[in-house]
Write a protein that holds these residues in place. Structure first.
Motif, mmCIF file in Angstrom:
data_model
loop_
_atom_site.group_PDB
_atom_site.id
_atom_site.type_symbol
_atom_site.label_atom_id
_atom_site.label_comp_id
_atom_site.label_asym_id
_atom_site.label_seq_id
_atom_site.Cartn_x
_atom_site.Cartn_y
_atom_site.Cartn_z
ATOM 1 N N ASP A 177 0.837 -1.206 0.000
ATOM 2 C CA ASP A 177 0.000 0.000 0.000
ATOM 3 C C ASP A 177 0.870 1.254 0.000
ATOM 4 O O ASP A 177 0.592 2.217 -0.730
ATOM 5 C CB ASP A 177 -0.939 0.012 1.208
ATOM 6 N N GLU A 190 1.857 6.422 -6.831
ATOM 7 C CA GLU A 190 0.838 7.390 -7.256
ATOM 8 C C GLU A 190 1.330 8.817 -7.056
ATOM 9 O O GLU A 190 1.106 9.677 -7.905
ATOM 10 C CB GLU A 190 -0.460 7.153 -6.492
ATOM 11 N N GLN A 205 2.416 1.647 -3.337
ATOM 12 C CA GLN A 205 1.419 2.125 -4.286
ATOM 13 C C GLN A 205 1.161 3.615 -4.087
ATOM 14 O O GLN A 205 1.058 4.366 -5.050
ATOM 15 C CB GLN A 205 0.119 1.346 -4.141
ATOM 16 N N ARG A 206 1.079 4.068 -2.825
ATOM 17 C CA ARG A 206 0.899 5.497 -2.560
ATOM 18 C C ARG A 206 2.088 6.294 -3.074
ATOM 19 O O ARG A 206 1.918 7.365 -3.676
ATOM 20 C CB ARG A 206 0.704 5.741 -1.057
#
Length: 185
Positions: free
Chosen positions: A68, A75, A71-72
């Protein structure tokens, strides 16, 4: 051989017991073994399996948290990249527009410089032409005057020695000629 087994089973079955139920001593020893194995599994194997499962669960949760977070970060990096790309495109557009404006200014300055240079050269040429005309006019007057006096002397047969008087006659003649040219224009 099958015949022998069926015979043995029939003889044992005739004793009065149920052929499907085992003997009592088999059930007792099987129950004792089952209790020992269950106790060992409950006291030794289950805590170890629980610890392994807890560790695995913690590792999976940690990996999920890391995924996570990755992924953050990805992004955020993508958003930053997109923002930088937009800023770079905007800056490139501004640079292009600035270059076009500079090009227009340079062309305008070059035209202005060329125009002023052409005007200066034209003025210089006119001044030079006028100076040469005046020089030619002065030279012509003196030569025409000299030739006229010489020709008049040859016609008369005498030498006209008064240069000042002869020069005045020539100047008056040329002035009248110029006045007639200006009147004709």
């Amino acid at each position: 051989m099958l015949q022998a087994l069926v015979t043995v089973a029939a003889e044992e079955g005739s004793e009065g017991g149920n052929p499907l139920l085992p003997a009592v001593y088999d059930i007792t020893w099987s129950l004792v073994c089952f209790v020992i194995i269950a106790f060992v599994v409950w006291r030794v194997a289950l805590p170890r399996i629980g610890a392994v499962l807890d560790a695995r669960s913690t590792a999976i949760e940690g990996n999920i948290a890391k995924a996570d977070e990755a992924q953050r970060k990805a992004e955020a990096a993508l958003e930053e990249y997109t923002a930088q790309l937009a800023a770079a495109r905007k800056e490139a557009g501004e640079i292009r527009e600035s270059a076009r404006e500079d090009g227009r200014k340079i062309v305008a300055e070059a035209k202005e410089t060329a125009s002023s240079e052409a005007a200066r050269l034209t003025a210089t040429a006119h001044t030079q032409i006028e100076a040469e005309r005046q020089t030619a006019l002065v030279s012509l007057r003196s030569e025409v005057g000299t030739l006229a006096v010489d020709l008049a002397g040859n016609v008369i047969g005498e030498s006209l020695s008064d240069d000042a008087k002869a020069q005045a006659v020539v100047d008056r003649f040329l002035a009248d000629l110029e006045a007639s040219e200006k009147a004709a224009k």
